[in-house]
Design a protein around this motif. Structure first.
Motif, PDB file in Angstrom:
ATOM      1  N   TYR A  96       0.872  -1.180   0.000  1.00 19.87           N
ATOM      2  CA  TYR A  96       0.000   0.000   0.000  1.00 19.87           C
ATOM      3  C   TYR A  96       0.906   1.226   0.000  1.00 19.87           C
ATOM      4  O   TYR A  96       2.127   1.087   0.202  1.00 19.87           O
ATOM      5  CB  TYR A  96      -0.904   0.028   1.241  1.00 19.87           C
ATOM      6  N   THR A  97       0.339   2.413  -0.239  1.00 18.01           N
ATOM      7  CA  THR A  97       1.121   3.642  -0.144  1.00 18.01           C
ATOM      8  C   THR A  97       0.322   4.660   0.683  1.00 18.01           C
ATOM      9  O   THR A  97      -0.905   4.556   0.723  1.00 18.01           O
ATOM     10  CB  THR A  97       1.411   4.247  -1.538  1.00 18.01           C
ATOM     11  N   PRO A  98       0.930   5.640   1.342  1.00 21.01           N
ATOM     12  CA  PRO A  98       2.377   5.786   1.447  1.00 21.01           C
ATOM     13  C   PRO A  98       2.978   4.687   2.326  1.00 21.01           C
ATOM     14  O   PRO A  98       2.339   4.196   3.251  1.00 21.01           O
ATOM     15  CB  PRO A  98       2.550   7.166   2.092  1.00 21.01           C
ATOM     16  N   TYR A  99       4.190   4.321   1.991  1.00 22.57           N
ATOM     17  CA  TYR A  99       4.873   3.201   2.632  1.00 22.57           C
ATOM     18  C   TYR A  99       6.219   3.706   3.149  1.00 22.57           C
ATOM     19  O   TYR A  99       6.987   4.296   2.392  1.00 22.57           O
ATOM     20  CB  TYR A  99       5.076   2.103   1.592  1.00 22.57           C
ATOM     21  N   VAL A 100       6.463   3.510   4.433  1.00 25.05           N
ATOM     22  CA  VAL A 100       7.684   4.054   5.038  1.00 25.05           C
ATOM     23  C   VAL A 100       8.688   2.935   5.336  1.00 25.05           C
ATOM     24  O   VAL A 100       8.376   1.979   6.042  1.00 25.05           O
ATOM     25  CB  VAL A 100       7.361   4.820   6.341  1.00 25.05           C
ATOM     26  N   ILE A 101       9.856   3.075   4.749  1.00 26.73           N
ATOM     27  CA  ILE A 101      10.931   2.099   4.955  1.00 26.73           C
ATOM     28  C   ILE A 101      12.015   2.746   5.800  1.00 26.73           C
ATOM     29  O   ILE A 101      12.485   3.843   5.487  1.00 26.73           O
ATOM     30  CB  ILE A 101      11.543   1.661   3.601  1.00 26.73           C
ATOM     31  N   MET A 102      12.387   2.094   6.863  1.00 25.40           N
ATOM     32  CA  MET A 102      13.452   2.630   7.710  1.00 25.40           C
ATOM     33  C   MET A 102      14.685   1.737   7.572  1.00 25.40           C
ATOM     34  O   MET A 102      14.593   0.523   7.699  1.00 25.40           O
ATOM     35  CB  MET A 102      12.940   2.627   9.147  1.00 25.40           C
ATOM     36  N   GLU A 215       8.158  -0.965   7.216  1.00 21.85           N
ATOM     37  CA  GLU A 215       9.166  -2.010   7.059  1.00 21.85           C
ATOM     38  C   GLU A 215      10.493  -1.477   7.571  1.00 21.85           C
ATOM     39  O   GLU A 215      10.836  -0.324   7.337  1.00 21.85           O
ATOM     40  CB  GLU A 215       9.275  -2.382   5.573  1.00 21.85           C
ATOM     41  N   VAL A 216      11.214  -2.315   8.291  1.00 20.02           N
ATOM     42  CA  VAL A 216      12.565  -1.945   8.713  1.00 20.02           C
ATOM     43  C   VAL A 216      13.534  -2.824   7.940  1.00 20.02           C
ATOM     44  O   VAL A 216      13.337  -4.033   7.831  1.00 20.02           O
ATOM     45  CB  VAL A 216      12.773  -2.160  10.229  1.00 20.02           C
ATOM     46  N   VAL A 217      14.553  -2.203   7.369  1.00 22.67           N
ATOM     47  CA  VAL A 217      15.508  -2.949   6.557  1.00 22.67           C
ATOM     48  C   VAL A 217      16.893  -2.865   7.196  1.00 22.67           C
ATOM     49  O   VAL A 217      17.406  -1.780   7.441  1.00 22.67           O
ATOM     50  CB  VAL A 217      15.571  -2.374   5.122  1.00 22.67           C
ATOM     51  N   GLY A 242      10.684  -6.877   9.471  1.00 19.58           N
ATOM     52  CA  GLY A 242      12.005  -6.597   8.934  1.00 19.58           C
ATOM     53  C   GLY A 242      12.379  -7.399   7.701  1.00 19.58           C
ATOM     54  O   GLY A 242      11.872  -8.473   7.455  1.00 19.58           O
ATOM     55  N   SER A 243      13.303  -6.824   6.925  1.00 19.66           N
ATOM     56  CA  SER A 243      13.943  -7.592   5.860  1.00 19.66           C
ATOM     57  C   SER A 243      15.402  -7.161   5.810  1.00 19.66           C
ATOM     58  O   SER A 243      15.798  -6.200   6.463  1.00 19.66           O
ATOM     59  CB  SER A 243      13.250  -7.353   4.522  1.00 19.66           C
TER      60      SER A 243
END
Ligand code: GDP
Length: 295
Positions: A96-102, A215-217, A242-243
């Motif tokens: 989905y959007t908006p999508y926040v990746i940290m 999502e945390v990367v 996480g990924s």
């Protein structure tokens, strides 16, 4: 990829060898063990894997239509796929959007570079992307990310000189969402070296509480080899959303060790970094990756 490339050589030697089948299997197994160990794959994993291949190759009959050697290669393929993450196919499209990746990672692991690569990758898929420079720890990270954002065609948010990563992250995410970003990627402060996993994960939690990322990367340098296991395990336990991205697969013989160690924790590898350039990132698909290793 250094280290792992020896697997391809082991396979091509196997296909040329003559003599009794059992000798051929044993020699191939030795070459395979050498290749995997030189790629820093955990010795116990290597022995278990090669033991299974050897037993099946010697005790079972190949399925119809396959020669014994072809079957040996197939057994090896199946075992290597399991070693590097199994049937898993990463989903890189945001649900989905908006999508926040940290993004989090030890300093020098390639975190900031990877933010730029992801920004470009997602721009290429047609998303509006914004990046936030919340790495206040490493001098130069702000400028570096600003330039990468330009090259990627991404929006940028930063507060030069500020020492408040949590505040920057919060304000950055908010502003970039308002400016219409579909995907916001937040570059956070890294930490020095190994053994600082605790500090790294603590900081991650503080920022995560403030911005509630989707999502945390975790970025891991392939040169960490099998030492990646502990960090990946703790990260995986701390972060259900996480990924992992393993960077610098091009620059070290230890990439196989890093990938297999991460896979062994159950954490998911989504991308690998294969060079310094902004385009040098690829989606990590274990089956495709192993097919290429076998040549
Ligand atoms: P950070 O401290 O984790 O943000 O690290 P940087 O993003 O500044 O990267 C550290 C160094 O690693 C830089 O010289 C990058 O060009 C380099 N780097 C990052 N990713 C890769 C990669 O996939 N392959 C190679 N060869 N170098 C990389």
């Amino acid at each position: 990829m250094p280290g792992l490339d020896d697997i391809r050589r082991a396979v091509s030697k196997l296909l040329k060898r003559s003599g009794p089948y059992e000798n051929i299997v044993n020699e191939f197994i030795r070459d395979l063990q050498r290749a995997l160990i030189s790629a820093d794959v955990n010795v116990r994993l290597v022995f278990n894997l090669t033991k299974r291949i050897r037993e099946r190759a010697l005790k079972e009959q190949p399925p119809p239509g396959l020669s014994r050697r072809e079957w040996l290669v197939k057994l090896t393929y199946d075992e290597l796929v399991k070693l590097f993450g199994g049937e898993y196919e990463p989903e890189v499209k945001p649900p989905y959007t908006p999508y926040v990746i940290m993004m989090v990672g030890v300093q020098g692991s390639g975190k900031t570079t990877t933010v730029g690569k992801l920004a470009k990758f997602y721009r290429g898929m047609g998303y509006r992307v914004g990046v936030v420079a919340a790495d206040t720890y490493r001098p130069g990270a702000y400028e570096q990310l600003k330039q990468l954002a330009d090259r990627a065609g991404a929006m940028f948010y930063g507060e030069p000189g500020s020492k408040d990563p949590v505040g920057i992250a919060r304000r950055g995410v908010e502003e970039l969402k308002q400016r219409g970003a579909d995907i916001v990627i937040v570059d956070t402060a890294g930490r020095h070296g190994y053994g600082e996993e605790e500090a790294l994960l603590d900081e991650m939690k503080r920022i995560a509480e403030a911005i509630k990322p989707d999502e945390v990367v975790l970025v891991i340098d392939a040169a960490m080899g099998q030492k990646s296991y502990d960090l990946a395990k703790r990260f995986h336990e701390a972060t259900p959303v996480g990924s992992i991205i393993v960077t610098k697969m091009d620059g070290t013989a230890k990439g196989g060790g890093a990938l297999s160690a991460v896979a062994a924790t159950g954490a998911r590898i989504k991308f690998i970094g294969t060079g310094e350039d902004i385009d040098e990132i690829e989606v990590f698909r274990p089956k495709r990756f192993v097919a290429r290793l076998l040549g």
